[in-house]
Design an enzyme around this catalytic site. Sequence first.
Site, PDB file in Angstrom:
ATOM      1  N   ARG A  14      -4.559   4.889  -1.014  1.00 35.24           N
ATOM      2  CA  ARG A  14      -4.692   4.098  -2.235  1.00 35.24           C
ATOM      3  C   ARG A  14      -6.121   4.008  -2.731  1.00 35.24           C
ATOM      4  O   ARG A  14      -6.363   3.370  -3.759  1.00 35.24           O
ATOM      5  CB  ARG A  14      -4.197   2.677  -1.972  1.00 35.24           C
ATOM      6  CG  ARG A  14      -2.806   2.413  -2.539  1.00 35.24           C
ATOM      7  CD  ARG A  14      -2.217   1.286  -1.753  1.00 35.24           C
ATOM      8  NE  ARG A  14      -1.531   0.294  -2.521  1.00 35.24           N
ATOM      9  CZ  ARG A  14      -0.287  -0.108  -2.202  1.00 35.24           C
ATOM     10  NH1 ARG A  14       0.384   0.465  -1.238  1.00 35.24           N
ATOM     11  NH2 ARG A  14       0.259  -1.083  -2.875  1.00 35.24           N
ATOM     12  N   ARG A  62       9.144 -11.711  -2.708  1.00 33.41           N
ATOM     13  CA  ARG A  62       7.882 -11.465  -2.010  1.00 33.41           C
ATOM     14  C   ARG A  62       6.814 -12.345  -2.625  1.00 33.41           C
ATOM     15  O   ARG A  62       6.727 -12.461  -3.836  1.00 33.41           O
ATOM     16  CB  ARG A  62       7.489  -9.992  -2.171  1.00 33.41           C
ATOM     17  CG  ARG A  62       7.950  -9.132  -1.031  1.00 33.41           C
ATOM     18  CD  ARG A  62       7.709  -7.675  -1.304  1.00 33.41           C
ATOM     19  NE  ARG A  62       6.325  -7.348  -1.637  1.00 33.41           N
ATOM     20  CZ  ARG A  62       5.876  -6.116  -1.752  1.00 33.41           C
ATOM     21  NH1 ARG A  62       6.688  -5.096  -1.568  1.00 33.41           N
ATOM     22  NH2 ARG A  62       4.617  -5.876  -2.068  1.00 33.41           N
ATOM     23  N   ARG A 106      -2.220  -6.773  -8.964  1.00 38.53           N
ATOM     24  CA  ARG A 106      -1.850  -5.551  -8.224  1.00 38.53           C
ATOM     25  C   ARG A 106      -1.814  -4.338  -9.150  1.00 38.53           C
ATOM     26  O   ARG A 106      -2.208  -3.244  -8.765  1.00 38.53           O
ATOM     27  CB  ARG A 106      -0.508  -5.743  -7.515  1.00 38.53           C
ATOM     28  CG  ARG A 106      -0.617  -6.710  -6.334  1.00 38.53           C
ATOM     29  CD  ARG A 106       0.735  -7.158  -5.819  1.00 38.53           C
ATOM     30  NE  ARG A 106       1.547  -6.076  -5.335  1.00 38.53           N
ATOM     31  CZ  ARG A 106       2.884  -6.055  -5.383  1.00 38.53           C
ATOM     32  NH1 ARG A 106       3.545  -7.067  -5.925  1.00 38.53           N
ATOM     33  NH2 ARG A 106       3.541  -5.034  -4.905  1.00 38.53           N
ATOM     34  N   ARG A 137      12.054  -8.954  -8.930  1.00 38.89           N
ATOM     35  CA  ARG A 137      12.483  -8.339  -7.664  1.00 38.89           C
ATOM     36  C   ARG A 137      12.760  -9.390  -6.586  1.00 38.89           C
ATOM     37  O   ARG A 137      11.909 -10.213  -6.274  1.00 38.89           O
ATOM     38  CB  ARG A 137      11.362  -7.402  -7.206  1.00 38.89           C
ATOM     39  CG  ARG A 137      11.653  -6.654  -5.944  1.00 38.89           C
ATOM     40  CD  ARG A 137      10.808  -5.413  -5.849  1.00 38.89           C
ATOM     41  NE  ARG A 137       9.444  -5.686  -5.420  1.00 38.89           N
ATOM     42  CZ  ARG A 137       8.561  -4.727  -5.139  1.00 38.89           C
ATOM     43  NH1 ARG A 137       8.894  -3.456  -5.262  1.00 38.89           N
ATOM     44  NH2 ARG A 137       7.339  -5.034  -4.762  1.00 38.89           N
ATOM     45  N   LYS A 195       8.593   3.601  -5.390  1.00 41.21           N
ATOM     46  CA  LYS A 195       8.187   4.399  -4.230  1.00 41.21           C
ATOM     47  C   LYS A 195       9.044   4.080  -2.994  1.00 41.21           C
ATOM     48  O   LYS A 195       9.491   4.986  -2.311  1.00 41.21           O
ATOM     49  CB  LYS A 195       6.716   4.128  -3.866  1.00 41.21           C
ATOM     50  CG  LYS A 195       5.705   4.576  -4.895  1.00 41.21           C
ATOM     51  CD  LYS A 195       4.284   4.501  -4.345  1.00 41.21           C
ATOM     52  CE  LYS A 195       3.856   3.106  -3.917  1.00 41.21           C
ATOM     53  NZ  LYS A 195       3.788   2.113  -5.001  1.00 41.21           N
TER      54      LYS A 195
HETATM   55  P1  AMP Z   1       3.095  -2.435  -1.080  1.00 37.62           P
HETATM   56  O1  AMP Z   1       4.340  -2.948  -0.451  1.00 37.62           O
HETATM   57  O2  AMP Z   1       2.906  -0.951  -0.837  1.00 37.62           O
HETATM   58  O3  AMP Z   1       2.957  -2.805  -2.533  1.00 37.62           O
HETATM   59  O4  AMP Z   1       1.868  -3.138  -0.312  1.00 37.62           O
HETATM   60  C1  AMP Z   1       1.740  -4.532  -0.267  1.00 37.62           C
HETATM   61  C2  AMP Z   1       0.300  -4.909  -0.004  1.00 37.62           C
HETATM   62  O5  AMP Z   1      -0.125  -4.359   1.266  1.00 37.62           O
HETATM   63  C3  AMP Z   1      -0.703  -4.374  -1.004  1.00 37.62           C
HETATM   64  O6  AMP Z   1      -0.811  -5.202  -2.158  1.00 37.62           O
HETATM   65  C4  AMP Z   1      -1.982  -4.386  -0.178  1.00 37.62           C
HETATM   66  O7  AMP Z   1      -2.498  -5.695  -0.026  1.00 37.62           O
HETATM   67  C5  AMP Z   1      -1.474  -3.933   1.193  1.00 37.62           C
HETATM   68  N1  AMP Z   1      -1.507  -2.458   1.301  1.00 37.62           N
HETATM   69  C6  AMP Z   1      -0.452  -1.610   1.414  1.00 37.62           C
HETATM   70  N2  AMP Z   1      -0.867  -0.330   1.503  1.00 37.62           N
HETATM   71  C7  AMP Z   1      -2.221  -0.360   1.429  1.00 37.62           C
HETATM   72  C8  AMP Z   1      -3.239   0.639   1.434  1.00 37.62           C
HETATM   73  N3  AMP Z   1      -2.959   1.950   1.524  1.00 37.62           N
HETATM   74  N4  AMP Z   1      -4.528   0.215   1.340  1.00 37.62           N
HETATM   75  C9  AMP Z   1      -4.848  -1.079   1.271  1.00 37.62           C
HETATM   76  N5  AMP Z   1      -3.938  -2.071   1.222  1.00 37.62           N
HETATM   77  C10 AMP Z   1      -2.633  -1.724   1.306  1.00 37.62           C
END
Ligand code: AMP
Length: 224
Positions: A92, A164, A175, A131, A17
């Site tokens: 989400r 990360r 996740r 990653r 994404k």
């Molecule tokens: P990502 O980089 O999009 O995988 O997001 C990293 C982390 O940020 C996720 O594992 C969640 O803890 C938090 N996060 C990101 N977007 C959301 C969302 N829309 N709702 C809730 N938590 C989020």
Amino acid sequence: MGNQLRVLLLGSPGAGKGTQAELLASAADVPHISTGDMFRHAVAAGSAVGLAAAEFMERGALVPDDVTIGIVEERLRISDAGRGFVMDGFPRTAQQATAFDALLAKFGWKLDAAIEFAVPRAELLRRLTGRWTCPNCGVTYNLDSAPPLAAGVCDRCGTALVQRADDSEATVAIRLDVYERQTAPLLAYYRGAGSLLTIDGTKSVEVVHAAVMRGLASFAEAAS
Ligand code: AMP
């Protein structure tokens, strides 16, 4: 492509994404809005949102809906979002999707498409645990498919690469489960609304990007 593209990207962590959001946002000249990036910046800055988000992020859980919806609304109020956006990682949950619909209605905006990147779980696991990112210029590498030229060092700027914290094997599994349970049901929601565009996310970055552009063009044609 002119301005005012409004899309959201669905797909499991590791489905590509972020990379595709960057390409699409720059092709359409609209902002790339990533809730994950916003939360990581908030954590690094030690802001109130960061303090609220950190413990959830560390264990691979979702940040509570009210906090997440709040930062998205705040971001959409910034004037550049009037040109359109590529929303990456939001919504989400069902509650976020409902709140997002309400925000779109409030601003008088229509969503052009919800784009799903489909990638099998085994591939996602391989991608996420391999990653590594440059903390200086943001380039992402993958030990499996796109390794740096010299181990552990950014090709572009020579900075030591970092992983990360939530890309460790145990957290990645959590996740992926969270995605299946809380986010995958949104696919049916957007399919029912006629907005879902599903793209095979296993292909190269360029092939996936081309498929997104083609898919959006045929969506726009069908809507006109
Ligand atoms: P990502 O980089 O999009 O995988 O997001 C990293 C982390 O940020 C996720 O594992 C969640 O803890 C938090 N996060 C990101 N977007 C959301 C969302 N829309 N709702 C809730 N938590 C989020």
